[in-house]
Write an enzyme that holds these catalytic residues in place. Structure first.
Site, PDB file in Angstrom:
ATOM      1  CG  ASP A 249      -1.912   1.127   1.199  1.00  0.00           C
ATOM      2  OD1 ASP A 249      -2.980   0.934   0.602  1.00  0.00           O
ATOM      3  OD2 ASP A 249      -1.612   2.203   1.768  1.00  0.00           O
ATOM      4  CG  LEU A 250       1.342   3.407  -3.564  1.00  0.00           C
ATOM      5  CD1 LEU A 250       1.100   4.344  -4.742  1.00  0.00           C
ATOM      6  CD2 LEU A 250       2.738   2.804  -3.629  1.00  0.00           C
TER       7      LEU A 250
ATOM      8  CG  ASP B 212      -3.168   3.978  -2.152  1.00  0.00           C
ATOM      9  OD1 ASP B 212      -4.116   3.266  -1.746  1.00  0.00           O
ATOM     10  OD2 ASP B 212      -2.581   4.800  -1.427  1.00  0.00           O
TER      11      ASP B 212
END
Length: 338
Positions: free
Chosen positions: A192-193, A235
């Site tokens: 996950d960004l 994301d």
């Protein structure tokens, strides 16, 4: 050529006339086109009867008057023919030829056209049906190829993320179900960004899309042929490694991947940086842990990475629980570009 022979050649262009001594005295135009200049040749010097067997004399041939014969001409042995004999009053005979089921190949091999056949010959209808069948088969093959290409395109579209070109959640689910049904160890990495929202807020969603595409390229470089890199949310990404369940190797891989994602990027004359957090879950085979359980482990490990400060990787513990709250840490490093 006598008037009778001329009429016969016109009506039956695939015929020939033999005198009582067995010599060929005339041949129709199609017969000459296929067999060559055979007038004056003894019949059995140029013709073999393959069925019925044992016909090698004129008397034996005369006994087959009206019957269907299978013959081959020595001047065109590659073209099998059928024949029928009719006797004349002088002891000679008329032999009428046809190509039988080999008509299409004979037409191709000898360059025959409609003019080479009698107007009442069913060969023309047979040729038309053969051509129609070939055209229909060609159209069918073309349609099948188009349908195959369309099906592949639809399958690809159904399992591909339109923005990044990575696999999508459906493809990830299909891959995990396949792995769950086997005994091969595998691993999941949930990525996950970090600080991605600031990119969207500061630069707009088009900039955010560019970042996602850039990260997708990083993920693609991190996997092997046969592995899966998928975008499963805004994301959020999932990496699946069939045959790989070595924790140390996966941790090193994730650390390198996070390092690539954290490199400085430039957009609209401004420098920015994002990061990524990752959670690893392993399946060694032979257990009753489902892929849903495994995804839950990877998800909890991901949240543990975020709770520990982001920009890091955590190996899942089966009993690891997600933290009740993950407060935002320091935002991405935005600075004016020089």
């Amino acid at each position: 050529m006598s008037t009778q022979s001329a009429v016969l050649s016109s009506l039956r262009p695939m015929s020939l006339c033999v005198d009582a001594a067995g010599a060929i005295v005339s041949a129709g135009p199609t017969t000459r086109k296929v067999l060559g200049d055979i007038v004056g040749t003894p019949l059995f010097d140029m013709l073999d009867v393959s069925r019925p067997k044992g016909i090698a004399t004129l008397s034996a041939l005369r006994a087959q008057s009206g019957a269907k014969l299978h013959v081959r001409a020595r001047s065109a042995p590659e073209t099998p023919m059928v024949a029928q004999i009719a006797m004349d009053e002088a002891g000679g005979m008329v032999i009428d030829f046809g190509f039988g089921i080999g008509v299409a190949e004979a037409v191709r091999r000898h360059g025959l056209t409609a003019a080479d056949f009698s107007a009442t010959d069913l060969t023309l209808e047979i040729l038309f049906l053969i051509e129609a069948q070939q055209a229909a088969m060609a159209a069918s093959r073309k349609l099948n190829r188009r349908l195959h290409v369309a099906r592949l395109a639809a399958e690809t579209e159904a399992t591909t993320d339109g923005l990044t070109g990575l696999a999508n959640r459906r493809a990830a689910d299909l891959t995990l179900r396949t792995l769950e049904a086997g005994e091969t160890p595998f691993s999941l990495v949930h990525v996950d960004l970090d600080f991605f929202k600031q990119v969207n807020d500061r630069f707009g969603h088009r900039a955010g899309d560019t970042v996602l595409q850039d990260v997708a390229r990083d993920l693609t470089k991190a996997v092997r042929p046969g592995d899966l890199a998928a975008r499963i949310g805004g994301d959020e990404f999932l990496l699946v490694f069939p045959g790989l369940a070595d924790a140390d190797q996966l941790i090193r891989l994730c650390e390198r991947l996070i390092g690539r994602i954290e490199r400085e990027r430039r957009m609209n004359d401004r420098i920015y940086a994002i990061s990524a957090s990752a959670g690893i879950a392993l399946w060694h085979g032979g257990s009753d842990v489902s892929t849903e359980d495994l995804m839950g482990q990877a998800d909890r490990a991901l949240y543990a990475s975020k709770a520990a400060g982001r920009g890091r990787v955590t190996l899942a513990e089966p009993r690891c629980q997600p933290p009740p709250d993950v407060s935002p840490k320091a935002p991405g490093n935005f600075a004016d570009g020089s």
